[in-house]
Write a protein that holds these residues in place. Structure first.
Motif, PDB file in Angstrom:
ATOM      1  N   LEU A  46       0.956  -1.382  -0.185  1.00 32.88           N
ATOM      2  CA  LEU A  46       0.682  -0.063  -0.220  1.00 32.88           C
ATOM      3  C   LEU A  46       0.597   1.160   0.193  1.00 32.88           C
ATOM      4  CD1 LEU A  46      -2.816   0.966   0.240  1.00 32.88           C
ATOM      5  CD2 LEU A  46      -3.204   1.321   2.954  1.00 32.88           C
ATOM      6  N   HIS A  47       1.840   1.110   1.016  1.00 33.23           N
ATOM      7  CA  HIS A  47       3.212   1.973   1.173  1.00 33.23           C
ATOM      8  C   HIS A  47       2.921   3.178  -0.431  1.00 33.23           C
ATOM      9  CE1 HIS A  47       6.700   4.918   1.461  1.00 33.23           C
ATOM     10  NE2 HIS A  47       5.899   5.445   2.328  1.00 33.23           N
ATOM     11  N   ASP A  48       3.664   1.116  -1.607  1.00 40.00           N
ATOM     12  CA  ASP A  48       4.617   1.781  -2.589  1.00 40.00           C
ATOM     13  C   ASP A  48       3.281   2.803  -3.601  1.00 40.00           C
ATOM     14  OD1 ASP A  48       6.015   0.838  -4.834  1.00 40.00           O
ATOM     15  OD2 ASP A  48       4.686  -0.061  -5.598  1.00 40.00           O
ATOM     16  N   HIS A  49       1.768   1.800  -3.653  1.00 38.71           N
ATOM     17  CA  HIS A  49       0.713   2.416  -4.355  1.00 38.71           C
ATOM     18  C   HIS A  49       1.124   3.686  -4.029  1.00 38.71           C
ATOM     19  CE1 HIS A  49      -3.113   2.506  -6.704  1.00 38.71           C
ATOM     20  NE2 HIS A  49      -3.651   2.664  -4.702  1.00 38.71           N
ATOM     21  N   LEU A  50       0.871   4.466  -2.282  1.00 39.27           N
ATOM     22  CA  LEU A  50       0.435   5.761  -2.169  1.00 39.27           C
ATOM     23  C   LEU A  50       1.287   6.313  -3.183  1.00 39.27           C
ATOM     24  CD1 LEU A  50      -0.750   5.013   1.357  1.00 39.27           C
ATOM     25  CD2 LEU A  50      -2.438   5.962  -0.391  1.00 39.27           C
ATOM     26  N   PHE A  51       2.632   5.722  -3.023  1.00 39.96           N
ATOM     27  CA  PHE A  51       3.908   6.742  -2.889  1.00 39.96           C
ATOM     28  C   PHE A  51       4.645   7.191  -4.005  1.00 39.96           C
ATOM     29  CE2 PHE A  51       3.003   6.854   1.614  1.00 39.96           C
ATOM     30  CZ  PHE A  51       2.828   8.504   2.003  1.00 39.96           C
TER      31      PHE A  51
END
Length: 176
Positions: A46-51
């Motif tokens: 999710l962190h990768d998807h967000l940022f």
């Protein structure tokens, strides 16, 4: 007053946590994964998807569609970053509290609403004291605490975090 709560990349809080030790409030909890358009993601994915992809843009857009007038926004980690950016882009909130939202260190100007940020002293990504003095209205650093200190403190009755959130909401201080 209603609370609009946006969780972190791990889904905390899974169910809404009453973060205040005062009063009775209506609550609306939102998951960052849902807001970003990828409810199947958690943690590093999710962190990768967000940022690194377009997930934060989706989350901000989804938040802007909410009628937040009269609401207090509370965001944990990346959830606070999403709320801050949504306010900057037009989400109306009464006030905003961000807990361990370290990516706020890239923001350069304050919002037009009361803001409070909380950091763990041992979080290597928290903003500098000069940032704290220039951007948010109020801030507090908890000695000896890591980035994810809120996971325990938000659940613990009468914790310093919960008491400080209540004090900010009620207009009591002092804060830095």
């Amino acid at each position: 007053m209603q609370h609009l709560v946006v969780g972190d990349i791990h889904g905390f809080p899974e169910t809404f946590v009453e973060p205040l030790d005062a009063g009775s409030f209506q609550r609306h909890g939102l998951q960052l994964a849902d807001l970003s358009g990828r409810p199947d993601l958690r943690g590093d994915a999710l962190h990768d998807h967000l940022f690194n992809q377009d997930g934060m843009r989706h989350a901000i857009r989804a938040l802007r569609e909410i009628d937040g007038r009269g609401c207090l926004g509370i965001g944990f980690s990346a959830g606070g970053t999403a709320l801050w950016n949504a306010v900057r882009e037009g989400l109306e909130l009464h006030a905003l509290i961000c807990v361990s939202s370290t990516r706020l260190r890239f923001e350069t100007s304050p919002l037009d609403i009361p803001t409070m940020v909380f950091w763990g002293e041992l979080d290597p990504y928290r903003p500098t004291e000069s940032w704290n003095n220039a951007v948010p209205q109020c801030w507090k650093i908890y000695a000896g605490k890591q980035h994810d200190f809120y996971r325990l403190d938000a659940l613990t009755a009468r914790s310093a975090l919960r008491s400080d959130i209540a004090a900010f909401v009620e207009g009591r201080g002092p804060f830095e």
